[in-house]
Scaffold this motif. Structure first.
Motif, PDB file in Angstrom:
ATOM      1  N   ALA B  43      15.672  14.125  21.171  1.00  0.00           N
ATOM      2  CA  ALA B  43      15.210  15.458  21.572  1.00  0.00           C
ATOM      3  C   ALA B  43      14.916  16.315  20.346  1.00  0.00           C
ATOM      4  CB  ALA B  43      16.274  16.132  22.440  1.00  0.00           C
ATOM      5  N   LYS B  44      13.833  17.070  20.421  1.00  0.00           N
ATOM      6  CA  LYS B  44      13.478  17.953  19.302  1.00  0.00           C
ATOM      7  C   LYS B  44      14.062  19.338  19.500  1.00  0.00           C
ATOM      8  CE  LYS B  44       8.997  15.735  18.436  1.00  0.00           C
ATOM      9  NZ  LYS B  44       8.572  15.227  19.769  1.00  0.00           N
ATOM     10  N   ARG B  45      14.303  19.690  20.752  1.00  0.00           N
ATOM     11  CA  ARG B  45      14.918  20.965  21.090  1.00  0.00           C
ATOM     12  C   ARG B  45      15.875  20.771  22.242  1.00  0.00           C
ATOM     13  NH1 ARG B  45      10.017  25.270  20.202  1.00  0.00           N
ATOM     14  NH2 ARG B  45      10.223  25.058  17.959  1.00  0.00           N
ATOM     15  N   LEU B  46      16.922  21.580  22.247  1.00  0.00           N
ATOM     16  CA  LEU B  46      17.897  21.496  23.343  1.00  0.00           C
ATOM     17  C   LEU B  46      17.915  22.842  24.059  1.00  0.00           C
ATOM     18  CD1 LEU B  46      20.204  20.018  24.818  1.00  0.00           C
ATOM     19  CD2 LEU B  46      21.758  20.854  23.058  1.00  0.00           C
ATOM     20  N   VAL B  47      17.608  22.808  25.343  1.00  0.00           N
ATOM     21  CA  VAL B  47      17.583  24.029  26.140  1.00  0.00           C
ATOM     22  C   VAL B  47      18.694  23.952  27.183  1.00  0.00           C
ATOM     23  CG1 VAL B  47      16.203  25.502  27.640  1.00  0.00           C
ATOM     24  CG2 VAL B  47      15.083  24.165  25.847  1.00  0.00           C
ATOM     25  N   LEU B  48      19.587  24.923  27.141  1.00  0.00           N
ATOM     26  CA  LEU B  48      20.703  24.943  28.090  1.00  0.00           C
ATOM     27  C   LEU B  48      20.448  26.035  29.126  1.00  0.00           C
ATOM     28  CD1 LEU B  48      23.536  24.670  25.426  1.00  0.00           C
ATOM     29  CD2 LEU B  48      22.550  22.811  26.788  1.00  0.00           C
ATOM     30  N   LEU B  49      20.218  25.618  30.358  1.00  0.00           N
ATOM     31  CA  LEU B  49      19.941  26.566  31.440  1.00  0.00           C
ATOM     32  C   LEU B  49      21.271  26.935  32.099  1.00  0.00           C
ATOM     33  CD1 LEU B  49      16.862  24.575  32.709  1.00  0.00           C
ATOM     34  CD2 LEU B  49      16.800  26.707  31.402  1.00  0.00           C
ATOM     35  N   MET B  50      21.693  28.194  31.852  1.00  0.00           N
ATOM     36  CA  MET B  50      23.064  28.584  32.225  1.00  0.00           C
ATOM     37  C   MET B  50      23.131  29.638  33.325  1.00  0.00           C
ATOM     38  SD  MET B  50      25.346  28.748  28.806  1.00  0.00           S
ATOM     39  CE  MET B  50      25.544  27.385  27.665  1.00  0.00           C
ATOM     40  N   GLN B  51      22.037  29.884  34.018  1.00  0.00           N
ATOM     41  CA  GLN B  51      22.038  30.944  35.044  1.00  0.00           C
ATOM     42  C   GLN B  51      23.203  30.815  36.026  1.00  0.00           C
ATOM     43  OE1 GLN B  51      19.307  29.309  34.067  1.00  0.00           O
ATOM     44  NE2 GLN B  51      17.488  30.584  34.150  1.00  0.00           N
ATOM     45  N   ASP B  52      23.489  29.604  36.430  1.00  0.00           N
ATOM     46  CA  ASP B  52      24.504  29.387  37.469  1.00  0.00           C
ATOM     47  C   ASP B  52      25.844  28.935  36.912  1.00  0.00           C
ATOM     48  OD1 ASP B  52      22.750  30.090  39.568  1.00  0.00           O
ATOM     49  OD2 ASP B  52      21.807  28.118  39.434  1.00  0.00           O
ATOM     50  N   LEU B  53      26.009  29.094  35.592  1.00  0.00           N
ATOM     51  CA  LEU B  53      27.298  28.747  34.983  1.00  0.00           C
ATOM     52  C   LEU B  53      28.203  29.982  35.055  1.00  0.00           C
ATOM     53  CD1 LEU B  53      28.799  26.450  33.464  1.00  0.00           C
ATOM     54  CD2 LEU B  53      28.159  27.610  31.357  1.00  0.00           C
ATOM     55  N   GLU B  54      29.248  29.893  35.861  1.00  0.00           N
ATOM     56  CA  GLU B  54      30.081  31.074  36.132  1.00  0.00           C
ATOM     57  C   GLU B  54      31.225  31.230  35.151  1.00  0.00           C
ATOM     58  OE1 GLU B  54      31.080  30.085  40.095  1.00  0.00           O
ATOM     59  OE2 GLU B  54      29.061  30.516  40.809  1.00  0.00           O
ATOM     60  N   TYR B  55      31.588  30.131  34.494  1.00  0.00           N
ATOM     61  CA  TYR B  55      32.740  30.174  33.601  1.00  0.00           C
ATOM     62  C   TYR B  55      32.581  29.113  32.522  1.00  0.00           C
ATOM     63  CZ  TYR B  55      37.506  29.640  31.890  1.00  0.00           C
ATOM     64  OH  TYR B  55      38.605  29.565  31.080  1.00  0.00           O
ATOM     65  N   MET B  56      32.929  29.474  31.284  1.00  0.00           N
ATOM     66  CA  MET B  56      32.905  28.478  30.209  1.00  0.00           C
ATOM     67  C   MET B  56      34.031  28.751  29.222  1.00  0.00           C
ATOM     68  SD  MET B  56      29.889  27.353  27.552  1.00  0.00           S
ATOM     69  CE  MET B  56      29.999  28.782  26.480  1.00  0.00           C
ATOM     70  N   SER B  57      34.878  27.763  29.002  1.00  0.00           N
ATOM     71  CA  SER B  57      35.953  27.913  28.020  1.00  0.00           C
ATOM     72  C   SER B  57      35.469  27.359  26.683  1.00  0.00           C
ATOM     73  CB  SER B  57      37.205  27.163  28.479  1.00  0.00           C
ATOM     74  OG  SER B  57      37.025  25.772  28.328  1.00  0.00           O
TER      75      SER B  57
END
Lengths: 139, 113
Positions: B43-57
């Motif tokens: 991969a040349k770029r990494l895109v993290l789609l986090m709209q529905d991520l409610e919690y992250m430790s």
């Protein structure tokens, strides 16, 4: 709310999260304070499971108790895993570094300490106790 | 809400990872595995789609460190649509210096390789 006793495994984290969010709602914490408290307890519980139990080849429980009074909400988290000094991780000096140059450890304790109004660790009679205090009214 | 993660690779070499639910240490390896898969696909770029991520430790943050180290410092990481509390954690730990945060998916910016 009554105490919560769960096995000292990573699978217990979501149950602990729900317990903290329930007590945070009962204490009337706003969304941000509730999230930070949940994060703080989650980070420490994770460290206990990984470092206190798994890496030390020990098994045990995570015990949570809460105290709610007019001024604040206190969470006690106790375990029987290997002891450590959370303070040794608290002074992060590499937060400005690009990710590829970072050490991986210690972020959890840093977030825990930043996320509550008071954080305390003590070791007694073979048990570790972490105490998290959040003011019920923003200061 | 249970954690879920999926990876999509575009023809131009952009890895899009969609995260949803609650990301704690018990599920972080699922995220890490997707990062590894994206790295193995060059991969040349990494895109993290986090709209529905409610919690992250911090387990999620460690996966980001892993991504940078695995994919190379020249692979840009985009964080799209992170919720306020998740973004706060990213900022408190200084991770916002090493990623590009976008409110919504901007194809002109992300896909312009």
């Amino acid at each position: 709310m009554g105490p919560l006793i769960v096995p000292g495994t990573l699978d217990s984290l979501s149950v602990i999260g729900k317990y903290i969010m329930d007590i945070a709602a009962k204490a009337g914490l706003d969304k941000k304070a509730a999230y930070r408290l949940r994060l703080a307890v989650d980070e420490i519980a994770t460290n206990i499971v990984i470092h206190g139990y798994d890496e030390a080849n020990r098994q045990g429980d995570l015990e949570l108790r809460t105290e709610l009074n007019e001024a604040d909400l206190t969470i006690f988290l106790e375990d029987t895993g290997a002891s450590y000094t959370p303070g040794q991780f608290s002074d992060r000096t590499d937060l400005h570094l690009p990710l590829e140059e970072r050490q991986i450890g210690g972020l959890g304790v840093y977030l825990a300490m930043q996320g509550v109004d008071k954080f305390h660790y003590e070791h007694f009679e073979g048990r570790n106790r972490h105490t998290f205090v959040v003011n019920r009214t923003p200061t | 809400m249970a954690f879920d993660v999926s990876l999509e690779m575009t023809d131009s070499g952009i890895a899009k990872i969609t995260l949803s639910g609650e990301l704690d240490a018990s599920v972080a390896s699922m995220f890490k595995n997707k990062v590894e898969e994206a790295a193995s696909l060059q991969a040349k770029r990494l895109v993290l789609l986090m709209q529905d991520l409610e919690y992250m430790s911090s387990a999620g943050l460690r996966a980001l460190v892993f991504a940078k180290q695995k994919m190379g410092a020249d692979v840009d990481i985009y964080v799209v649509g992170a919720q306020e509390s998740v973004m706060e954690t990213i900022q408190m730990t200084g991770f916002h210096h090493s990623i590009v945060a976008l409110d919504s998916y901007d194809s002109d910016q992300i896909e312009n390789i």
